[in-house]
Every structure is written in C-alpha cells, then in structure tokens.
Design a protein around this motif. Structure first.
Motif, short mmCIF file in Angstrom:
data_model
loop_
_atom_site.label_atom_id
_atom_site.label_comp_id
_atom_site.label_asym_id
_atom_site.label_seq_id
_atom_site.Cartn_x
_atom_site.Cartn_y
_atom_site.Cartn_z
N LEU A 88 0.83 -1.20 0.00
CA LEU A 88 0.00 0.00 0.00
C LEU A 88 0.86 1.25 0.00
O LEU A 88 1.89 1.31 0.67
N PRO A 90 1.21 5.64 -1.88
CA PRO A 90 0.80 6.60 -2.91
C PRO A 90 1.15 6.15 -4.33
O PRO A 90 0.41 6.42 -5.27
N GLY A 94 -3.72 1.36 -3.57
CA GLY A 94 -4.37 2.27 -2.63
C GLY A 94 -5.24 1.56 -1.62
O GLY A 94 -5.49 2.06 -0.53
N GLY A 106 -6.44 -0.29 3.88
CA GLY A 106 -5.91 0.89 3.22
C GLY A 106 -5.12 1.71 4.21
O GLY A 106 -4.83 1.24 5.32
#
Length: 196
Positions: A88, A90, A94, A106
């Motif tokens: 996970l 950026p 996501g 998340g």
C-alpha cells in the motif's frame, strides 16, 4: 320519517362510515409501507450496498452474492489476513480487499462492512430511523461514534433527502435478521489507539 329515527339512521351511517375508514386504514398503511420498502430496496440495489455488505461465494463467474447472508456484513469467522509490507502506498496499491469484498485494508487500517440486517445484537435492530439518518449525514457510527471508514461512500448517501434515507432504513429493517458480529476496525500500524 320522524326526527329521532332520522338522527338514529344518520348516526348509524356516520358510525358505519367511520368504522369502514378505520378498517381500511391499516391496509392503506400496509400498502404505503410496502411501497416504501420497495423503494428502499431499489435505492440499496442502485447504491451498490450488496457489493460491500453481502458476503460472496465463488461461482463459475467469480464472486457472487451469498443469498443466505444478504447485507450481513463481513463474516465474523473470517480471518483477518496480513497486508504484505510495501504493497500500500501513494505509488502502489491504494486499497486491498478480501475475496468476498467485505473487508478492506488501506491507509486507514482495516475496515469491516457492517451488518445491515435488523439483528438486534449485531446489526441495525437496535437503531432508530433518526440514528440511521444521522450516521449517513455525519459519517459517524450510530450517528455519533467513531468515523465511518472507507470504502463506505457515506458522503454520497448524505446528499439524499430524508425521505430516501427513510426508505432505505425501512427496507433494511424488513430483511431477515442475520446474527453476525463484525470485527472492530483495526488502525494502521503505529496509529494511536482509537478513542471510544
């Protein structure tokens, strides 16, 4: 016809009419409730509520709704699978979900789809219509608890008028109760413990 007889006949007619109206009133109320529930069912279907709140079983075409557990939320007996390090982020994935699409991971940690059936102990059975509307207006569990976590699009439902939210609630209350106590949300590693 004598005046006393006319009054008696008129009184009997008025009482008969009043009794007939009262006798029809529950039928009319029942019909209105059926229409409200049907409208709520349509809104739940169009809103995709089953996509996250109904556990799935795998069929020939992949995950399909488990019709024995409609809108009962993340199964309480399902294992919470660990998220591999570095998945996970950026510039990465996501969000991750379990194969029945009821548990999500998340940046917020783990969220588990709520049991929306009217089971009193584990679902919405103890909720009032006002609590339900407040929850979807504020994004707070039970209208004033912890934040409702992703992927629940409560912000979209908050745009609906009260009449639509009342229809959704009426439909949910009409479902068969399913006993299924979902897990509490799990914060991401290193996050402070949630305030209760």
């Amino acid at each position: 016809m004598k005046r006393g007889t006319a009054v008696a006949v008129l009184t009997a007619g008025v009482l008969s009419l009043a009794f007939t109206c009262q006798a029809q009133s529950p039928d009319q109320k029942e019909k209105e409730m059926r229409l409200l529930i049907e409208h709520g069912k349509m809104l739940v279907t169009l809103g995709g509520c089953n996509d996250c709140h109904t556990p799935k079983v795998f069929g020939p075409k992949g995950p399909q709704f488990d019709t024995t557990r409609i809108l009962s939320g993340a199964p309480s007996d399902a294992k919470v699978l660990p998220v591999p390090d570095g998945v996970l982020g950026p510039d990465k994935w996501g969000v991750l979900t379990t194969n029945d699409l009821t548990t999500w991971a998340g940046p917020w940690g783990f969220s588990f789809s709520r049991n929306l059936t009217p089971d009193v102990a584990t679902g919405l059975g103890s909720w009032t219509e006002a609590m339900f509307i407040k929850a979807l207006r504020t994004g707070k569990d039970m209208g004033e608890g912890r934040p409702i976590l992703p992927p629940m699009p409560w912000e979209n439902f908050a745009q609906l008028p009260d009449s639509e939210l009342k229809a959704i609630f009426a439909y949910l209350k009409s479902l068969k109760p399913v006993k299924n106590a979902i897990h509490d949300p799990i914060p991401p590693p290193g996050a402070p413990a949630p305030v209760k």
